[in-house]
Design a protein around this motif. Sequence first.
Motif, short mmCIF file in Angstrom:
data_model
loop_
_atom_site.label_atom_id
_atom_site.label_comp_id
_atom_site.label_asym_id
_atom_site.label_seq_id
_atom_site.Cartn_x
_atom_site.Cartn_y
_atom_site.Cartn_z
N ASP A 23 0.83 -1.20 0.00
CA ASP A 23 0.00 0.00 0.00
C ASP A 23 0.87 1.26 0.00
OD1 ASP A 23 -2.28 -1.51 0.01
OD2 ASP A 23 -2.81 -1.11 2.10
N TRP A 24 1.87 1.27 0.87
CA TRP A 24 2.77 2.42 0.95
C TRP A 24 3.50 2.65 -0.38
CZ3 TRP A 24 8.17 2.34 0.46
CH2 TRP A 24 8.83 3.54 0.78
N LEU A 25 3.99 1.56 -0.98
CA LEU A 25 4.73 1.66 -2.24
C LEU A 25 3.81 2.15 -3.36
CD1 LEU A 25 7.50 1.18 -3.51
CD2 LEU A 25 6.80 -1.16 -4.01
N PHE A 26 2.58 1.67 -3.37
CA PHE A 26 1.61 2.09 -4.38
C PHE A 26 1.36 3.60 -4.30
CE2 PHE A 26 -2.95 2.92 -5.26
CZ PHE A 26 -3.00 2.58 -6.60
N LEU A 27 1.10 4.10 -3.10
CA LEU A 27 0.83 5.52 -2.94
C LEU A 27 2.03 6.38 -3.30
CD1 LEU A 27 -1.23 5.50 0.39
CD2 LEU A 27 -2.10 5.78 -1.95
N ARG A 28 3.21 5.95 -2.87
CA ARG A 28 4.41 6.73 -3.17
C ARG A 28 4.75 6.70 -4.65
NH1 ARG A 28 7.54 8.57 1.07
NH2 ARG A 28 8.51 9.74 -0.63
N THR A 29 4.46 5.59 -5.32
CA THR A 29 4.70 5.49 -6.76
C THR A 29 3.82 6.47 -7.52
OG1 THR A 29 5.36 3.15 -6.57
CG2 THR A 29 4.72 3.94 -8.76
N LEU A 30 2.54 6.56 -7.13
CA LEU A 30 1.65 7.51 -7.78
C LEU A 30 2.10 8.95 -7.50
CD1 LEU A 30 -1.90 5.96 -7.28
CD2 LEU A 30 -0.26 5.59 -9.11
N ASP A 31 2.54 9.22 -6.28
CA ASP A 31 3.07 10.55 -5.96
C ASP A 31 4.28 10.88 -6.84
OD1 ASP A 31 1.17 10.82 -3.97
OD2 ASP A 31 2.54 10.34 -2.33
N ASP A 32 5.13 9.89 -7.05
CA ASP A 32 6.34 10.08 -7.85
C ASP A 32 5.98 10.37 -9.31
OD1 ASP A 32 9.01 10.27 -8.43
OD2 ASP A 32 9.49 8.16 -8.07
N ILE A 33 4.98 9.66 -9.82
CA ILE A 33 4.53 9.91 -11.19
C ILE A 33 4.02 11.34 -11.33
CG2 ILE A 33 2.77 9.34 -12.92
CD1 ILE A 33 3.06 6.42 -12.08
N GLU A 34 3.22 11.78 -10.36
CA GLU A 34 2.70 13.15 -10.40
C GLU A 34 3.83 14.17 -10.39
OE1 GLU A 34 -1.77 13.20 -8.50
OE2 GLU A 34 -0.06 13.52 -7.14
N PRO A 189 1.43 11.17 -21.41
CA PRO A 189 -0.02 10.99 -21.48
C PRO A 189 -0.48 9.63 -20.98
CG PRO A 189 0.95 11.06 -23.68
CD PRO A 189 2.01 11.48 -22.74
N ILE A 190 0.33 8.59 -21.18
CA ILE A 190 -0.02 7.27 -20.63
C ILE A 190 -0.10 7.35 -19.10
CG2 ILE A 190 0.89 4.94 -20.22
CD1 ILE A 190 1.88 4.97 -23.13
N ALA A 191 0.84 8.05 -18.51
CA ALA A 191 0.84 8.22 -17.05
C ALA A 191 -0.38 9.02 -16.60
CB ALA A 191 2.12 8.91 -16.61
N THR A 192 -0.77 10.03 -17.37
CA THR A 192 -1.94 10.85 -17.02
C THR A 192 -3.21 10.01 -16.99
OG1 THR A 192 -0.92 12.84 -17.98
CG2 THR A 192 -3.31 12.85 -17.72
N VAL A 193 -3.42 9.19 -18.01
CA VAL A 193 -4.59 8.31 -18.05
C VAL A 193 -4.52 7.28 -16.93
CG1 VAL A 193 -5.83 6.59 -19.43
CG2 VAL A 193 -4.95 8.65 -20.52
N SER A 194 -3.33 6.78 -16.65
CA SER A 194 -3.16 5.79 -15.58
C SER A 194 -3.54 6.36 -14.22
CB SER A 194 -1.71 5.29 -15.56
OG SER A 194 -1.37 4.65 -16.77
N LEU A 195 -3.09 7.57 -13.93
CA LEU A 195 -3.43 8.21 -12.65
C LEU A 195 -4.94 8.39 -12.51
CD1 LEU A 195 -0.68 10.97 -12.29
CD2 LEU A 195 -0.91 8.90 -10.91
N ALA A 196 -5.59 8.81 -13.58
CA ALA A 196 -7.04 9.01 -13.53
C ALA A 196 -7.76 7.69 -13.28
CB ALA A 196 -7.53 9.64 -14.83
N GLY A 197 -7.31 6.63 -13.93
CA GLY A 197 -7.95 5.33 -13.77
C GLY A 197 -7.73 4.70 -12.40
N LEU A 198 -6.67 5.12 -11.73
CA LEU A 198 -6.34 4.56 -10.41
C LEU A 198 -6.83 5.44 -9.26
CD1 LEU A 198 -2.69 3.36 -11.11
CD2 LEU A 198 -4.73 1.93 -10.91
N SER A 199 -7.58 6.50 -9.56
CA SER A 199 -7.95 7.46 -8.52
C SER A 199 -8.81 6.84 -7.42
CB SER A 199 -8.66 8.66 -9.15
OG SER A 199 -9.84 8.25 -9.84
N THR A 200 -9.78 5.99 -7.79
CA THR A 200 -10.64 5.39 -6.76
C THR A 200 -9.85 4.42 -5.89
OG1 THR A 200 -11.36 3.71 -8.37
CG2 THR A 200 -12.75 5.65 -8.10
N LEU A 201 -8.96 3.66 -6.50
CA LEU A 201 -8.12 2.73 -5.72
C LEU A 201 -7.18 3.52 -4.83
CD1 LEU A 201 -7.19 -0.13 -5.07
CD2 LEU A 201 -5.69 -0.05 -7.07
#
Length: 212
Positions: A23-34, A189-201
């Motif tokens: 869970d921690w790695l998932f959240l930090r990975t999304l933060d890093d992408i942003e 743009p792939i990362a942008t769509v990925s972040l949007a699709g993972l927002s609920t998770l």
Amino acid sequence: MAKKRPRRQHAARPDPVQERLADWLFLRTLDDIELHLKTPQDRYSLLGIAPLLRKLFVDGDRLVERVNRKSRLSLQFVTHEAVRPAVELGGETRFWAQGAAVIPGHDSSPLAFCESASAWMAHITGEAGGRPLRVRDIIKHCAHVEGGVHLGRPSSVQEAAMFGLVHALLDDNLPSEVLAGSPVGALSPIATVSLAGLSTLRDAVRERSSGA
């Protein structure tokens, strides 16, 4: 003499420490992408997105799937259908990719609804070497051939076609529109769509992490 029934194999119980770590790695990975998306996007900074997307969607025990085993949420990645452009990059290499056109609302082409992470990775986003180019292909190529994780040799027709463009894309003063149309440029743009699709998770993981 009656045969003994084979012992039923019980699934191993999830390790709570590993679950919290995932869970921690998932959240930090999304933060890093942003963070990557907010910084000036030269070729090198864009390559840094490749291993993050690979970790989430491509590696063996995909981080997205691992984290979603507890939440069991239905994920949806909204993008556009790929439409062949009037001009392709690379001449004989025959490469084109949607680039920013994967982001919904970018143009009037039909929307595509990928109903899982696997479907998003399988989304056809262009063509390379005369063969369909999927989102997964771009991530793996940028990670394993162009140096996002390590330098390697092309292992498919698509990768060979994309690698054929590299010599023309190493100029640090490359016009932004040319970089955007390249395999590495497609990562943003792939990362942008990925972040949007993972927002609920992402929200669900944040909630359970705050109460851990």
